[in-house]
Enzyme design. Structure first.
Site, PDB file in Angstrom:
ATOM      1  N   TYR A 268      36.799  73.146  44.029  1.00  0.00           N
ATOM      2  CA  TYR A 268      35.988  73.047  42.813  1.00  0.00           C
ATOM      3  C   TYR A 268      36.089  71.640  42.232  1.00  0.00           C
ATOM      4  CZ  TYR A 268      34.675  73.872  37.899  1.00  0.00           C
ATOM      5  OH  TYR A 268      34.104  73.806  36.651  1.00  0.00           O
TER       6      TYR A 268
ATOM      7  N   SER B 201      33.495  68.303  35.163  1.00  0.00           N
ATOM      8  CA  SER B 201      34.772  68.895  34.770  1.00  0.00           C
ATOM      9  C   SER B 201      35.858  67.840  34.862  1.00  0.00           C
ATOM     10  CB  SER B 201      35.128  70.069  35.687  1.00  0.00           C
ATOM     11  OG  SER B 201      36.449  70.518  35.429  1.00  0.00           O
TER      12      SER B 201
END
Length: 242
Positions: free
Chosen positions: A151, A137
């Site tokens: 995250y 990501s």
């Protein structure tokens, strides 16, 4: 012999788009899903419609036995040559100080432990070489302050995992790369508590819109292909300029 690729989290979003594009590119595909059997069946029908072999396996990638079963199912079709580590989750957006231990453990388990378990199986079973693509990501370098720093930290670990495995497995002719999506229009944003987040954040990117699952899938399929035969240890950003 046709390539045989294992995709985790293949029933929806980026995973489903990847399964479909792989089948169109001539891959046989075995993918796992966690809950939505109807969505998995729809993806599997498209694999068969493309003339390729496919299997859909209900599996939790944080469980070593279920991961082994996923790869055992793939072995029924032949020797696996590819892995897409895509199954992922996030948690409700909010300040770092409000993060619960349960949410932290779930994010680490799915997005890191699951990737490691699947990569281990691939490394053990890719007897003739192959390719692994980890879905990371853009959060890994942006940090996601005020949203989900945990995250972002786990996705940074994914990038490190990619580089380390590329160096360790390269002598065995196993390439390892990652794609790093930015804000993509998928259902994962409902988990964050902001289902409209893709449109809102996408408008702030240099390209002025969120990405689509097919745009990320195209990068994944390229990294698995012979066209990327000298690409390993790379993290390919697909983030609209962010």
């Amino acid at each position: 012999m046709n390539p045989l690729t294992v995709v985790t989290g293949g029933s929806r979003g980026i995973g489903a788009a990847t399964v479909r594009q792989l089948a169109a590119a001539g891959h046989d595909v075995v993918f796992c899903y966690q809950r939505d059997s109807a969505a998995a069946d729809a993806v599997l029908r498209d694999v068969h419609a493309a003339g390729r072999q496919g299997r859909a396996v209900r599996a939790d990638t944080t469980d070593p036995e279920q991961v082994a079963r996923l790869f055992d199912t793939a072995a029924e079709l032949g020797e696996p040559t590819g892995l897409v580590n895509n199954a992922g989750t996030t948690s409700p957006i909010g300040p770092f100080t409000d993060l619960t231990l349960a949410d932290l453990r779930r994010v680490v388990d799915v997005n890191l432990i699951g990737y490691v378990l699947c990569a281990q199986q691939a490394a053990r079973r890719f007897a003739s070489g192959g390719a692994i693509v980890n879905v990371s990501s853009a959060a890994a370098t942006l940090g996601s302050p005020g949203e989900y720093v945990h995250y972002a930290a786990v996705k940074a670990a994914t990038d490190t995992l990619t580089v380390g495995l590329a160096k360790e497995l390269g002598p065995r002719n196993i390439r390892v790369n990652a794609v790093s999506p930015g804000i993509i229009d998928t259902e994962i944003h409902t988990v964050s508590g902001l289902p409209d987040r893709a449109a809102q954040v996408g408008a702030q990117t240099p390209l002025g819109r969120p990405g689509q699952p097919d745009e990320v899938a195209a990068a994944i399929v390229w990294l698995l292909s012979d066209a990327a035969s000298y690409t390993s240890g790379a993290v390919l950003r697909v983030a609209g300029g962010r």
